[in-house]
Design an enzyme around this catalytic site. Structure first.
Site, PDB file in Angstrom:
ATOM      1  N   PRO A 274       0.830  -1.208   0.000  1.00 21.31           N
ATOM      2  CA  PRO A 274       0.000   0.000   0.000  1.00 21.31           C
ATOM      3  C   PRO A 274       0.864   1.256   0.000  1.00 21.31           C
ATOM      4  O   PRO A 274       1.892   1.303   0.669  1.00 21.31           O
ATOM      5  CB  PRO A 274      -0.778  -0.110   1.318  1.00 21.31           C
ATOM      6  CG  PRO A 274       0.137  -0.877   2.219  1.00 21.31           C
ATOM      7  CD  PRO A 274       0.859  -1.862   1.321  1.00 21.31           C
ATOM      8  N   TYR A 316      -3.961  14.724 -13.543  1.00 22.09           N
ATOM      9  CA  TYR A 316      -5.044  13.731 -13.606  1.00 22.09           C
ATOM     10  C   TYR A 316      -6.424  14.377 -13.556  1.00 22.09           C
ATOM     11  O   TYR A 316      -7.414  13.662 -13.386  1.00 22.09           O
ATOM     12  CB  TYR A 316      -4.966  12.778 -12.408  1.00 22.09           C
ATOM     13  CG  TYR A 316      -3.630  12.167 -12.114  1.00 22.09           C
ATOM     14  CD1 TYR A 316      -2.962  11.383 -13.060  1.00 22.09           C
ATOM     15  CD2 TYR A 316      -3.035  12.345 -10.862  1.00 22.09           C
ATOM     16  CE1 TYR A 316      -1.733  10.806 -12.755  1.00 22.09           C
ATOM     17  CE2 TYR A 316      -1.818  11.764 -10.561  1.00 22.09           C
ATOM     18  CZ  TYR A 316      -1.172  10.999 -11.504  1.00 22.09           C
ATOM     19  OH  TYR A 316       0.024  10.430 -11.195  1.00 22.09           O
ATOM     20  N   CYS A 343       2.902  30.091 -14.666  1.00 22.68           N
ATOM     21  CA  CYS A 343       2.494  30.551 -15.998  1.00 22.68           C
ATOM     22  C   CYS A 343       2.063  29.392 -16.880  1.00 22.68           C
ATOM     23  O   CYS A 343       2.713  29.059 -17.882  1.00 22.68           O
ATOM     24  CB  CYS A 343       3.635  31.325 -16.641  1.00 22.68           C
ATOM     25  SG  CYS A 343       4.127  32.702 -15.612  1.00 22.68           S
ATOM     26  N   TYR A 372       1.541  11.221  -3.323  1.00 19.63           N
ATOM     27  CA  TYR A 372       1.818  11.745  -4.657  1.00 19.63           C
ATOM     28  C   TYR A 372       1.673  13.271  -4.690  1.00 19.63           C
ATOM     29  O   TYR A 372       1.184  13.842  -5.661  1.00 19.63           O
ATOM     30  CB  TYR A 372       0.926  11.039  -5.707  1.00 19.63           C
ATOM     31  CG  TYR A 372       1.057   9.535  -5.634  1.00 19.63           C
ATOM     32  CD1 TYR A 372       2.218   8.920  -6.071  1.00 19.63           C
ATOM     33  CD2 TYR A 372       0.060   8.748  -5.064  1.00 19.63           C
ATOM     34  CE1 TYR A 372       2.379   7.539  -5.959  1.00 19.63           C
ATOM     35  CE2 TYR A 372       0.207   7.367  -4.948  1.00 19.63           C
ATOM     36  CZ  TYR A 372       1.368   6.776  -5.398  1.00 19.63           C
ATOM     37  OH  TYR A 372       1.531   5.417  -5.281  1.00 19.63           O
TER      38      TYR A 372
HETATM   39  C1  LIG Z   1       2.783   2.562  -7.135  1.00 27.18           C
HETATM   40  C2  LIG Z   1       2.907   1.157  -6.727  1.00 27.18           C
HETATM   41  C3  LIG Z   1       2.342   0.727  -5.527  1.00 27.18           C
HETATM   42  C4  LIG Z   1       1.532   1.619  -4.622  1.00 27.18           C
HETATM   43  O1  LIG Z   1       0.330   1.996  -5.203  1.00 27.18           O
HETATM   44  P1  LIG Z   1      -0.768   2.768  -4.318  1.00 27.18           P
HETATM   45  O2  LIG Z   1      -1.891   2.963  -5.257  1.00 27.18           O
HETATM   46  O3  LIG Z   1      -0.151   4.041  -3.893  1.00 27.18           O
HETATM   47  O4  LIG Z   1      -1.119   1.884  -3.192  1.00 27.18           O
HETATM   48  C5  LIG Z   1       2.524  -0.596  -5.159  1.00 27.18           C
HETATM   49  N1  LIG Z   1       3.227  -1.446  -5.934  1.00 27.18           N
HETATM   50  C6  LIG Z   1       3.787  -1.064  -7.106  1.00 27.18           C
HETATM   51  C7  LIG Z   1       4.552  -2.048  -7.900  1.00 27.18           C
HETATM   52  C8  LIG Z   1       3.634   0.242  -7.542  1.00 27.18           C
HETATM   53  O5  LIG Z   1       4.173   0.613  -8.702  1.00 27.18           O
END
Ligand SMILES: *Cc1c(COP(=O)(O)O)cnc(C)c1O
Length: 421
Positions: A274, A316, A343, A372
């Protein structure tokens, strides 16, 4: 889940008024609640009680050393996608054997460093990458523990830029090729093939895509075991969503129940990765309104944070709830565009957002900015990287100070043949 709420009309992070922190560090800044971070971790990890499961925090969501260290202290491993993140995780106290190295484009140099640093697991995403790892590891007289990331061809039903498990996405090895690749890996020096990985996307708000992907993986495990291969590790990725607006993301216990259903009797060590779920709702971006202006029949609040500080709305078209730091006292709301000073027309946090009456000098909290956010920031327009503050109950600490102009400008070098002398 959030550590941010109004008390006596003032938005607080844990027990501290956000306005007081702003008076000390200046705006804009990121503010994280240690209480919310801990709660998110224990909610998630607790859901997997009774399973042989390791929580490997996906460092890319928020790689501040204090954040990683907090999770490491609660027992987390780490999922990293670059040598930099690997070094960050180690520096924050994550044991090397609990670090999983993911990513489609690990270079040979990164592989060598990771082997040198005793990284616990490599997630392989292609046959050329497998060959490179075998070559690098054998050359160093080492054996890399490898699992293979499967592209299960499942639509995660999320934003297309964060969907990673469809056939045609750049991630993973095609489902139908896995058996081949596994057999090949077993014949290679330098590789200990021990399982599979899957990660179908981010900000998932439904469980069905997880179930579908997990069932496909379970089928593959049976098939490969029947062919005599050893699989004792399964890395199930991350992706569990959070609340940005009015989503109702699954609770960790329901997510864990699917894992238990599908893999509970498979006799494998599980890894969960996670990211967003552990940090997203535990952070806000605090910004001050610089000017109010009317133009083209619209109202604008020009704030001192911008797309370089938080790029999600621009990248996004993401929604973030935005609330005044001083609780509004009436019900009057009117539409306002909340924009940054960069800008770019895309430098917008919210379009025609119903807001209470606003004035220059007011502080706003952009919610669910812990994931993020700071990690995707840049110095575009030569804006300084902003501070990050962590609040823990009654205390706060600056966990990254505001950058200064000498440091920013000092990164560049003017060669003497430019000849301005
Ligand atoms: C980005 C990523 C995650 C985490 O994703 P979340 O949506 O932030 O939980 C886990 N594993 C891999 C391989 C990823 O690239």
């Amino acid at each position: 889940m959030t550590g941010f709420s109004y008390r006596d009309g003032a938005l607080c992070a844990d027990n501290l008024p956000v306005a007081e922190i702003a008076a000390t560090v200046g705006t804009p800044f990121y503010c994280y609640s240690a209480t919310a971070l801990r709660r998110a971790y224990t909610d998630f990890a607790g859901a997997f009680d009774g399973l042989d499961a390791e929580i490997c925090y996906a460092v890319k969501a928020n790689s501040n050393q204090a954040v990683i260290a907090l999770f490491a202290g609660l027992g987390a491993g780490a999922d990293v996608v670059s040598e930099g993140e690997l070094r960050r995780a180690l520096a924050a106290g994550v044991p090397a054997e609990k670090i999983v190295y993911s990513g489609v484009g690990k270079s040979r140099g990164e592989m060598a460093s990771a082997l040198d640093l005793e990284c616990g697991q490599f997630n392989i995403e292609s046959e050329p990458e497998l060959a490179a790892l075998a070559n690098v590891a054998a050359g160093m007289g080492k054996t890399a523990r490898a699992v293979f990331r499967v592209n299960p061809d499942v639509d995660a039903d999320t934003h297309h830029k964060i969907s990673t498990g469809r056939a045609g996405d750049k991630f993973g090895i095609e489902f139908d090729r896995i058996a081949n690749v596994y057999a090949r890996a077993n014949a290679l020096n330098g590789i200990n093939a021990c399982g599979l990985a899957v990660h179908i996307g981010s900000q998932l708000t439904r469980l069905d895509p997880f179930r579908e992907a997990f069932q496909k993986i379970a089928g593959l495990v049976r098939e490969l075991r029947a062919e005599g291969h050893v699989l004792d590790r399964l890395d199930l990725g991350g992706g569990l969503g959070i609340v940005y607006r009015d989503e109702v993301p699954p609770v960790p216990t329901d997510y864990a129940d699917i894992v238990r259903d599908v893999f509970g009797d498979m006799d494998v060590a599980l890894m969960l990765e996670p990211g967003r779920r552990l940090v997203g709702e535990a952070g806000i971006l605090v910004t001050e309104i610089v000017y109010m202006k009317e133009s083209g029949g619209r109202s604008f609040a020009v704030v001192d944070a911008a797309m370089n500080d938080l790029i999600r709305p621009t990248l996004y078209e993401a929604w973030h709830d935005i609330d005044p730091v001083a609780e509004p006292d009436g019900d009057a709301r009117s539409p306002v565009d909340i924009v940054g000073p960069v800008c770019e027309t895309g430098d917008i946090f919210a379009v025609q957002r119903d807001m209470p009456p606003l004035q220059s000098g007011y502080l706003l909290a952009i919610r669910s900015a812990g994931a993020y956010g700071a990690v995707m920031s840049s110095t575009y327009n030569s804006r300084l990287l902003i501070p990050e503050v962590m609040v823990n109950g009654d205390h706060s600490a600056v966990i990254r100070p505001r950058q200064d102009y000498d440091t920013l400008i000092g990164l560049d070098t003017v060669p003497d043949w430019i000849g301005n002398d």
